[in-house]
Design an enzyme around this catalytic site. Structure first.
Site, PDB file in Angstrom:
ATOM      1  N   PHE A   1       0.960  -1.261   0.128  1.00  0.00           N
ATOM      2  CA  PHE A   1       0.015  -0.129   0.049  1.00  0.00           C
ATOM      3  C   PHE A   1       1.139   1.308  -0.067  1.00  0.00           C
ATOM      4  CE2 PHE A   1      -2.518   3.225   1.634  1.00  0.00           C
ATOM      5  CZ  PHE A   1      -3.791   3.167   0.928  1.00  0.00           C
TER       6      PHE A   1
ATOM      7  N   ASP B   1       9.209   2.565   1.569  1.00  0.00           N
ATOM      8  CA  ASP B   1       8.076   3.599   1.970  1.00  0.00           C
ATOM      9  C   ASP B   1       8.009   3.363   3.369  1.00  0.00           C
ATOM     10  OD1 ASP B   1       5.784   4.518   2.474  1.00  0.00           O
ATOM     11  OD2 ASP B   1       4.746   3.742   0.669  1.00  0.00           O
TER      12      ASP B   1
ATOM     13  N   LYS C   1       2.484   9.885   8.523  1.00  0.00           N
ATOM     14  CA  LYS C   1       1.780   9.222   9.607  1.00  0.00           C
ATOM     15  C   LYS C   1       2.299   9.813  11.226  1.00  0.00           C
ATOM     16  CE  LYS C   1      -0.261   5.411   7.539  1.00  0.00           C
ATOM     17  NZ  LYS C   1      -1.642   5.324   7.482  1.00  0.00           N
TER      18      LYS C   1
END
Ligand SMILES: Cc1ncc(COP(=O)(O)O)c(C=O)c1O
Length: 392
Positions: free
Chosen positions: A134, A219, A248
């Site tokens: 993702f 990532d 995040k």
């Protein structure tokens, strides 16, 4: 205001792309959130792994308040101190080779930036990514995502894709070649089911990328800033990428993300190649500085490792004792997953947990994912864990 009124109002106005839980949250402190009726919940999702130092940490709130009263936004034509401090901190916590930072507003934009950099640095346009990955939902991020459910509705807009099984060295070595701009992957796949890169995998990718002058992009939007018990998850295998992304937990709740690259990669771009109105926004960067100071002062990386190891021990013991309910546990630090045996039980779990006063997420169909604040009180975490295990 009652929940039903809120639901009715929203149903009239909001684009119907989300399935909400029947709760309206109004407040949060630490690892507890409060709904519109005053009911409290233990938050094991931390706003999708964002509230790394807990909801409304006083240091973060004060930093935002102070910066908001001083300078909230300027253009990227000007120097600002919060951005400079944040950039210095990010390069200091990165491997020595990674010296250049660019701030953006979300994880998906950090991935976009990394993709653009790889194209500029190599002149190539093919990317290799992994199954179940993702990377976000903009078209650039979707062009490397490894999950058909996100990609397929927009397939006509996206370039052909090379996706290899996560963890499979031979498949990656075969796929990475003279046409590849970059291999992009998560050191631990979060959304894809808390899948940890097997030992040696990252080093093998590094070697193949070096042989073919391909960039290696990690990532770390979900895994970075202490989440896995190291400041960066890449440290677990000691492999240095050419570019990595953060998001995040970086802002602790304020929308901010970044990508970091080597000097060599940075030399391939010029003024104008990338930008944005909110790049390095002072409020966002003040948040980064506050989060990093709390993480350092309260030793939250070490804590994530210690508390995460105990959580893992409990989840593994449960899976061993109840093989008909859970087939295993995996993860690193405070990013953990319990693999549930029954998909129907998994699907029903988040709503049943709500009734018990717990916010928990199930990802990849059957993985109960734990990614609470790095400073969640142990008693609160383990009490909620026992309650959840009792629901299985
Ligand atoms: C590994 C990874 N990359 C990118 C993203 C996208 O980040 P954002 O939702 O902030 O755009 C996410 C979000 O879950 C993620 O987990």
């Amino acid at each position: 205001m009652k929940l039903e009124d809120i639901q009715k109002r929203e149903a009239r106005h909001f684009l119907p792309v989300v399935n909400r839980m029947p709760v309206a949250l109004v407040e949060g402190r630490g690892s507890t959130v409060v709904d519109v009726d005053g009911r409290e919940y233990t938050d094991l999702t931390a706003g999708w792994g964002v509230c790394s130092i807990g909801h409304c940490h006083p240091t973060l709130v004060e930093a935002i308040r102070e910066q908001a009263g001083r300078l909230m936004q300027t253009t990227n034509l000007f120097y600002t101190l919060p951005q400079l401090d944040a950039a210095e901190s990010l390069t200091a916590l990165s491997p020595d080779e990674l010296t250049r930072v660019f701030f953006v507003n979300s994880g998906t934009e950090a991935v976009e930036g990394a993709i653009k950099l790889a194209h500029r640095a190599t002149g190539r346009s093919e990317f290799v990514s992994t199954t179940n990955s993702f990377h976000g939902r903009t078209l650039g991020a979707l062009s490397v995502i490894g999950q058909a459910k996100y990609r397929d509705v927009y397939r006509d807009l996206l370039p052909e894709q090379v996706v290899v099984p996560y963890g499979d060295v031979d498949a990656a070595v075969a796929a990475i070649g003279e046409r590849t701009a970059a291999m992009i992957l998560e050191p631990v796949q979060g959304e894809g089911g808390v899948n940890v890169a097997p030992e040696g995998y990252l080093a093998a990718l590094r070697k193949r990328c070096d042989e073919t002058d391909t960039l290696l992009i990690f990532d770390e939007v979900q895994t970075g800033i202490g989440r896995t018990g190291r400041m960066l998850a890449q440290e677990h295998q000691g492999v240095v990428p050419d570019v990595y992304t953060l998001g995040k937990g970086l802002g602790g709740g304020f929308p901010v993300a970044a990508f970091v690259c080597t000097e060599g990669v940075a030399e391939t771009v010029q003024p104008g190649d990338h930008g944005g109105t909110y790049i390095g926004n002072p409020l966002a960067c003040a948040s980064v500085n506050a989060v990093l100071s709390v993480i350092e002062n309260d030793k939250l990386v070490e804590r994530a490792e210690r508390v995460g190891t105990e959580l893992s021990r409990r989840l593994e013991a449960f899976a061993e004792a109840h093989p008909a309910k859970a087939t295993g546990a995996r993860g690193l630090g405070l990013l953990r997953g319990l693999v549930l045996a029954d998909a129907d039980v998994a699907a029903a779990l988040p709503k049943r947990a709500l009734a018990e006063g717990i916010l928990v997420n199930v990802t990849a169909g059957n993985v109960m994912r734990f990614f609470p604040a790095l400073n969640i009180p142990e008693e609160q975490l383990f009490e909620a864990t026992e309650t959840l295990l009792g629901l299985l």
